[in-house]
Design an enzyme around this catalytic site. Sequence first.
Site, PDB file in Angstrom:
ATOM      1  N   ARG A 175       0.837  -1.219   0.000  1.00  0.00           N
ATOM      2  CA  ARG A 175       0.000   0.000   0.000  1.00  0.00           C
ATOM      3  C   ARG A 175       0.868   1.264   0.000  1.00  0.00           C
ATOM      4  NH1 ARG A 175      -2.928  -3.643  -0.632  1.00  0.00           N
ATOM      5  NH2 ARG A 175      -5.072  -3.880   0.116  1.00  0.00           N
ATOM      6  N   SER A 253     -10.044  -0.125   3.700  1.00  0.00           N
ATOM      7  CA  SER A 253      -9.278  -0.333   4.940  1.00  0.00           C
ATOM      8  C   SER A 253      -8.722   1.005   5.409  1.00  0.00           C
ATOM      9  CB  SER A 253      -8.113  -1.283   4.696  1.00  0.00           C
ATOM     10  OG  SER A 253      -8.579  -2.511   4.217  1.00  0.00           O
ATOM     11  N   GLU A 349      -3.917   4.062   6.291  1.00  0.00           N
ATOM     12  CA  GLU A 349      -3.671   3.774   4.877  1.00  0.00           C
ATOM     13  C   GLU A 349      -3.986   4.980   3.979  1.00  0.00           C
ATOM     14  OE1 GLU A 349      -5.865   1.782   1.720  1.00  0.00           O
ATOM     15  OE2 GLU A 349      -5.192  -0.059   2.697  1.00  0.00           O
TER      16      GLU A 349
HETATM   17  N1  EPU Z   1     -10.982  -9.845  11.042  1.00  0.00           N
HETATM   18  C1  EPU Z   1     -11.581  -9.884  12.259  1.00  0.00           C
HETATM   19  N2  EPU Z   1     -12.434  -8.873  12.616  1.00  0.00           N
HETATM   20  C2  EPU Z   1     -12.694  -7.846  11.779  1.00  0.00           C
HETATM   21  C3  EPU Z   1     -12.073  -7.795  10.514  1.00  0.00           C
HETATM   22  C4  EPU Z   1     -11.203  -8.811  10.163  1.00  0.00           C
HETATM   23  O1  EPU Z   1     -11.378 -10.800  13.029  1.00  0.00           O
HETATM   24  O2  EPU Z   1     -13.465  -6.981  12.160  1.00  0.00           O
HETATM   25  C5  EPU Z   1     -10.112 -10.950  10.613  1.00  0.00           C
HETATM   26  C6  EPU Z   1     -10.846 -11.793   9.556  1.00  0.00           C
HETATM   27  O3  EPU Z   1     -11.580 -12.796  10.148  1.00  0.00           O
HETATM   28  C7  EPU Z   1      -9.713 -12.340   8.710  1.00  0.00           C
HETATM   29  C8  EPU Z   1      -8.614 -11.321   8.873  1.00  0.00           C
HETATM   30  O4  EPU Z   1      -8.973 -10.440   9.939  1.00  0.00           O
HETATM   31  O5  EPU Z   1      -9.253 -13.553   9.222  1.00  0.00           O
HETATM   32  C9  EPU Z   1      -8.361 -10.547   7.602  1.00  0.00           C
HETATM   33  O6  EPU Z   1      -9.546  -9.905   7.143  1.00  0.00           O
HETATM   34  P1  EPU Z   1      -9.885  -9.761   5.581  1.00  0.00           P
HETATM   35  O7  EPU Z   1      -9.686 -11.049   4.864  1.00  0.00           O
HETATM   36  O8  EPU Z   1     -11.191  -9.070   5.466  1.00  0.00           O
HETATM   37  O9  EPU Z   1      -8.727  -8.840   4.997  1.00  0.00           O
HETATM   38  P2  EPU Z   1      -8.037  -7.553   5.578  1.00  0.00           P
HETATM   39  O10 EPU Z   1      -6.647  -7.925   5.992  1.00  0.00           O
HETATM   40  O11 EPU Z   1      -8.894  -6.902   6.593  1.00  0.00           O
HETATM   41  C10 EPU Z   1      -6.947  -6.842   3.299  1.00  0.00           C
HETATM   42  C11 EPU Z   1      -6.798  -5.568   2.556  1.00  0.00           C
HETATM   43  C12 EPU Z   1      -8.075  -5.242   1.787  1.00  0.00           C
HETATM   44  C13 EPU Z   1      -8.352  -6.383   0.815  1.00  0.00           C
HETATM   45  C14 EPU Z   1      -8.455  -7.699   1.597  1.00  0.00           C
HETATM   46  C15 EPU Z   1      -8.586  -8.878   0.681  1.00  0.00           C
HETATM   47  C16 EPU Z   1      -5.237  -4.164   3.794  1.00  0.00           C
HETATM   48  C17 EPU Z   1      -5.069  -3.006   4.705  1.00  0.00           C
HETATM   49  N3  EPU Z   1      -6.496  -4.478   3.468  1.00  0.00           N
HETATM   50  O12 EPU Z   1      -7.960  -6.629   4.279  1.00  0.00           O
HETATM   51  O13 EPU Z   1      -7.854  -4.059   1.036  1.00  0.00           O
HETATM   52  O14 EPU Z   1      -9.534  -6.158   0.088  1.00  0.00           O
HETATM   53  O15 EPU Z   1      -7.263  -7.895   2.399  1.00  0.00           O
HETATM   54  O16 EPU Z   1      -7.375  -9.109   0.013  1.00  0.00           O
HETATM   55  O17 EPU Z   1      -4.248  -4.743   3.349  1.00  0.00           O
HETATM   56  C18 EPU Z   1      -8.055  -1.689   1.167  1.00  0.00           C
HETATM   57  O18 EPU Z   1      -6.829  -1.643   1.137  1.00  0.00           O
HETATM   58  O19 EPU Z   1      -8.759  -0.643   1.225  1.00  0.00           O
HETATM   59  C19 EPU Z   1      -8.712  -2.985   1.182  1.00  0.00           C
HETATM   60  C20 EPU Z   1     -10.025  -3.110   1.314  1.00  0.00           C
END
Ligand code: EPU
Length: 353
Positions: A175, A253, A349
Amino acid sequence: MPSPLPSPLSALTIERGCKLRELNSFGLPALAHTLVRIRSDADVRRVLDHPELGRSPKLVLGGGSNLVLTRDPQAVVLRVEVMGRRLVEARDDAWIVEFGAGEPWHDAVAWTLDQGWPGLENLGLIPGTVGGAPVQNIGAYGIELADRFESLDAVDLVTGRSVTLSAKACAFGYRDSVFKQGGFGGLAGKSLITRLRLRLPRPWQPVRGYLDLERRMAETGNPEPDARTLFDWVCAIRRTKLPDPALLGNVGSFFKNPIVSAEQCRDITGRDPHLVHYPLPDGRYKLAAGWLIDACGWKGKSIGGAGVYERQALVLVNRGGATGAEVVMLARAIQQSVYGRFGIRLEPEPVIV
Ligand code: EPU
């Protein structure tokens, strides 16, 4: 002698006192004293040659989907509206496609699939414009923009020169890119991206190792989804987890997933065995910021009109009438409680203005 009138094609579109609420996906209120719509490289040079605007500071605005406006920008706002999409080259090893920076990102992805050029399917439904994609090196479901990047064109906001930048010059990180970096060597605020070229490798290699996609493969009994199916799955997954900015203002995010040493990760999992963490090739670990925030009890909480999304704690939302100051206050409170409990500093971010 009367000075020649500018022809309609060469005239700049300059707006005064322009409300920005509709131009940022968080829906935050702010007023641009001057906003110029940029439709070509030449428009940028016209701004730089303009007697009043030339020397003023500039703020480049794409889709406004990675921006938190905390006040009225003092700068002249340059709204990027360079359009166009074309196949540059069909090589044996890749399709090279080019987009104007003002094209909506999701439409660009859908168009490549319609043409039969897969490779961007995992990046469907990411809000914002093509020009914003390299700035924060957008990524989702196992693919980052950097993985498909060929080159981009940008205009230097001081000299007005058009340049073409390679991946190396863009210095992509998680990012992150040279366009987010200030100081010597950084290009934050110093250039305006006008066109992006992407390389879609042939033959197509699907990326489907992400847990959410593996789950879909198991549920549907389809272990070899084609690009269109992956695109549909990614869009469906995003719709369940992430709010539609048209309905509930947000910037995706709000924080980056923090990267910590193996020792720090072990220390936290020792106390919180459910911590979601992913090993990185260099031995460090990426932690799910959403999990950390969720564990601190923030889901559904609000400060003023700014809130933490109920279905994904990493996303801050505008529940109606939020100000940038409220968003920043909420973000700081979250950072403090995550630091207090886990000793981890969350890094925002989006760009905060
Ligand atoms: N989780 C929780 N509680 C929450 C949110 C998440 O326990 O409230 C846990 C989920 O259960 C999961 C883990 O955290 O095991 C990761 O969550 P998720 O798969 O939704 O992905 P993320 O790490 O929150 C990242 C990117 C997103 C992208 C997704 C899918 C970043 C900062 N964010 O989110 O990107 O869509 O992976 O690849 O790297 C963005 O950058 O704006 C964005 C949406």
